[in-house]
Design a protein around this motif. Structure first.
Motif, PDB file in Angstrom:
ATOM      1  N   UNK B 112     -58.620 -18.511  71.851  1.00 39.98           N
ATOM      2  CA  UNK B 112     -59.605 -19.415  72.466  1.00 39.98           C
ATOM      3  C   UNK B 112     -60.829 -19.557  71.558  1.00 39.98           C
ATOM      4  N   UNK B 115     -59.851 -21.884  68.883  1.00 37.71           N
ATOM      5  CA  UNK B 115     -59.788 -23.255  69.399  1.00 37.71           C
ATOM      6  C   UNK B 115     -61.184 -23.857  69.522  1.00 37.71           C
ATOM      7  N   UNK B 141     -50.968 -20.821  74.752  1.00 38.06           N
ATOM      8  CA  UNK B 141     -51.923 -20.622  75.845  1.00 38.06           C
ATOM      9  C   UNK B 141     -52.941 -19.560  75.448  1.00 38.06           C
ATOM     10  N   UNK B 142     -54.198 -19.915  75.479  1.00 41.19           N
ATOM     11  CA  UNK B 142     -55.252 -18.951  75.177  1.00 41.19           C
ATOM     12  C   UNK B 142     -56.289 -19.040  76.280  1.00 41.19           C
ATOM     13  N   UNK B 143     -57.155 -18.044  76.386  1.00 43.83           N
ATOM     14  CA  UNK B 143     -58.204 -18.162  77.391  1.00 43.83           C
ATOM     15  C   UNK B 143     -58.771 -16.841  77.840  1.00 43.83           C
ATOM     16  N   UNK B 151     -57.350 -16.258  83.758  1.00 41.78           N
ATOM     17  CA  UNK B 151     -56.977 -17.332  82.822  1.00 41.78           C
ATOM     18  C   UNK B 151     -57.466 -18.703  83.258  1.00 41.78           C
ATOM     19  N   UNK B 152     -58.628 -18.736  83.883  1.00 42.90           N
ATOM     20  CA  UNK B 152     -59.134 -19.997  84.429  1.00 42.90           C
ATOM     21  C   UNK B 152     -59.779 -20.876  83.355  1.00 42.90           C
ATOM     22  N   UNK B 153     -60.134 -20.260  82.223  1.00 45.80           N
ATOM     23  CA  UNK B 153     -60.870 -20.975  81.185  1.00 45.80           C
ATOM     24  C   UNK B 153     -60.152 -20.749  79.869  1.00 45.80           C
ATOM     25  N   UNK B 154     -59.804 -21.825  79.178  1.00 41.76           N
ATOM     26  CA  UNK B 154     -59.085 -21.625  77.930  1.00 41.76           C
ATOM     27  C   UNK B 154     -58.703 -22.924  77.261  1.00 41.76           C
ATOM     28  N   UNK B 155     -57.764 -22.807  76.327  1.00 40.52           N
ATOM     29  CA  UNK B 155     -57.327 -23.972  75.566  1.00 40.52           C
ATOM     30  C   UNK B 155     -55.869 -23.780  75.171  1.00 40.52           C
ATOM     31  N   UNK B 156     -55.199 -24.896  74.874  1.00 40.15           N
ATOM     32  CA  UNK B 156     -53.916 -24.799  74.200  1.00 40.15           C
ATOM     33  C   UNK B 156     -54.206 -24.789  72.696  1.00 40.15           C
TER      34      UNK B 156
END
Lengths: 362, 362
Positions: B112, B115, B141-143, B151-156
């Protein structure tokens, strides 16, 4: 109303540009989920929050809002986290929409929150300042500042739709209107000398807040930016042209302390410096340089910055992100209305251009 | 060494799977900039940080590191910010690389950060646990977690390369090895009954840490996940199959408090519940259900959870992200080795499957 389509393949989206836009009708196809979080600030909320909540409730959406403090200094990780808190406290899920209602700071923070919440939710942008209408509504750059640098943390996040409503500019302080005009002038200088002529003819209507002239200027500016961004979404090349005036401008903003000068004011002087250097390199004529200064002045913008010691000015310039391996690259004009990104300039001329455009008396 | 290519168009990347990998040679094509930030934790740093720093220094890279505290409870915005602090304090720019050296938590946070830093920099993943080798090394999947949800906040964010080195698993506690096996068994149950047979034949070598058997299991698992992710990068459909056992598992983890049970242990029981429900629906036989329980047990994993009041179990299940508009969707088995995502099941049977697989004595 005019509609401009930003062409980014499957992330193609429209910008609606006009006055007194019919929000509910226009929004409907772009808000598919049931939940909408409106992110705004203390200044904008009393003016327009009701309007958007009512329009969304008419569409049978569940709305919630997050009202942040107003100002660039609140564009940080703590305030970003307030948006996440609001989203999760409201029980919003990955089908929700985040709607940014405000200027560039709100757009940047709400956009980054939309990019990151549940790894990405729908994003709608309602820029309420002229600057954000022509700048942050195209390009997908979102993010926050860090104590060690501006815009250091963020994401590329495209909105599904942008509303640029000129009637909202009536509440904008004249100084902020002019700051927006700085970015509009930038598009003319970097790629469209015909647009420069149009601006020269219409600058008084623009500074007077004429909505029809403003809509046309916003449309043309966004069209320019959209064309450049479509070619270079992630800023590998051509997109850097959009930074005309910004490396000098960042140095001015950094030295004065962010918030003292508006971004557009610093960019205005930065464009004068870039034009001056382009002239010193023999690329544009003294008449061209005079035209640049005149249009900026007619937009009620500064054409010189306070005296800043040269070594400090240069140090701040080299902190700019456009430094690759320690070498400064600048956006300069090969001719009026035709910018290039280059490190092939005379460093002494660059210093001269900086010194030429400071208020010696200050 | 085996090489698996994850096919994601222009973000195609290789996973190198083997023992005692030659890091420097393999890394060279994937670290183009000069700066590498190694993100790791207090447990992994003393074991492997030197190895990677030396390999990178051999490639003439400038390295810096950020050592976070070990554990899921540190996967939050404060610790994410420590990575940004480290990147900016080291003066790293947009051409830098972030290298994640650790398990899933480190991979998620470093990914994340990669990203988001400068809106995206190069990312290299070195998963040092079996679970992260078969799970977080494919899929992007990161976050981070938020107090109101995991895992509510993250990025691919896709890495440019992944190193799965089996020799690093020798330092892994047996309980964590088993937790990794739970995810490996998941791939067999959701889509490959032949792989289930292979696992049944090789489970003792796997639990004993045989590197050749582990490499084969990692390769097959990653290949499964890669195929699914390539078809559905942003989890619009098929990718949800990877959550087999996870909705039940999340409820168990949430009730017990994260960190009490390992994620893989909760998923193991979750898979038993999903299999039991699939059996109650008449989709798989009692022999199939017995096979599921046996392979899980042979991997030294639990097949039942402590007693959890049903209403609380259900409440935690409905907080899971796979709830669309309040309706629970589950991943169940239409036959052994063939999972589907469905909300077309009997709710009483679901409750029965939960109750069937709790330790009544506890």
């Amino acid at each position: 109303m005019q509609t401009l389509h930003v062409e980014l393949g499957d992330r193609r989206y429209p910008i609606f540009i006009g006055s007194q836009l019919n929000i509910a009708d226009l929004l409907q196809p772009y808000v598919l989920g049931k939940q909408v979080m409106i992110v705004t600030n203390e200044t904008v909320a009393p003016l327009y929050l009701d309007v958007y909540e009512n329009a969304l409730n008419k569409l049978d959406k569940k709305t919630a809002h997050c009202i942040l403090r107003d100002g660039e200094k609140f564009k940080n990780i703590e305030n970003l986290n307030l948006i996440f808190d609001a989203l999760l406290s409201a029980g919003f899920n990955r089908d929700c929409t985040v709607l940014a209602l405000g200027g560039g700071v709100i757009g940047d923070m709400a956009g980054f929150a939309a990019a990151s919440f549940q790894r990405g939710v729908n994003f709608v942008q309602v820029p309420t300042t002229l600057l954000s209408q022509v700048d942050s509504s195209v390009g997908g750059k979102t993010g926050i500042n860090h104590p060690l640098g501006k815009n250091m943390i963020g994401a590329f996040k495209q909105p599904s739709v942008v509303f640029a409503d000129m009637s909202q500019l009536a509440s904008l302080p004249p100084r902020e209107l002019s700051a927006g005009l700085a970015e509009i002038i930038k598009y003319a200088l970097l790629g469209d000398v015909e647009f420069l002529s149009w601006l020269e003819q219409n600058i008084h209507q623009l500074t007077a807040g004429d909505e029809k002239a403003l809509a046309e200027a916003v449309y043309r500016s966004c069209a320019h930016k959209a064309r450049i961004v479509a070619n270079d979404e992630h800023e590998k090349g051509e997109r850097a042209l959009l930074n005309l005036g910004h490396t000098f401008g960042h140095a001015i903003e950094s030295y004065l302390g962010y918030g003292t000068w508006l971004h557009g004011e610093a960019v205005a002087v930065g464009m004068v410096m870039a034009a001056d250097l382009s002239h010193l390199m023999g690329w544009i004529s003294s008449e061209d340089l005079a035209r640049v200064k005149q249009i900026i002045q007619n937009a009620n913008l500064p054409i010189a910055c306070p005296t800043i010691p040269l070594n400090e000015f240069l140090a701040y310039m080299s902190h700019d992100k456009k430094v690759l391996d320690g070498k400064i690259r600048l956006i300069l004009m090969k001719q009026l209305g035709q910018a290039v990104i280059t490190d092939d300039f005379d460093v002494d001329a660059m210093k001269q251009a900086i010194l030429n455009n400071q208020n010696k008396g200050q």
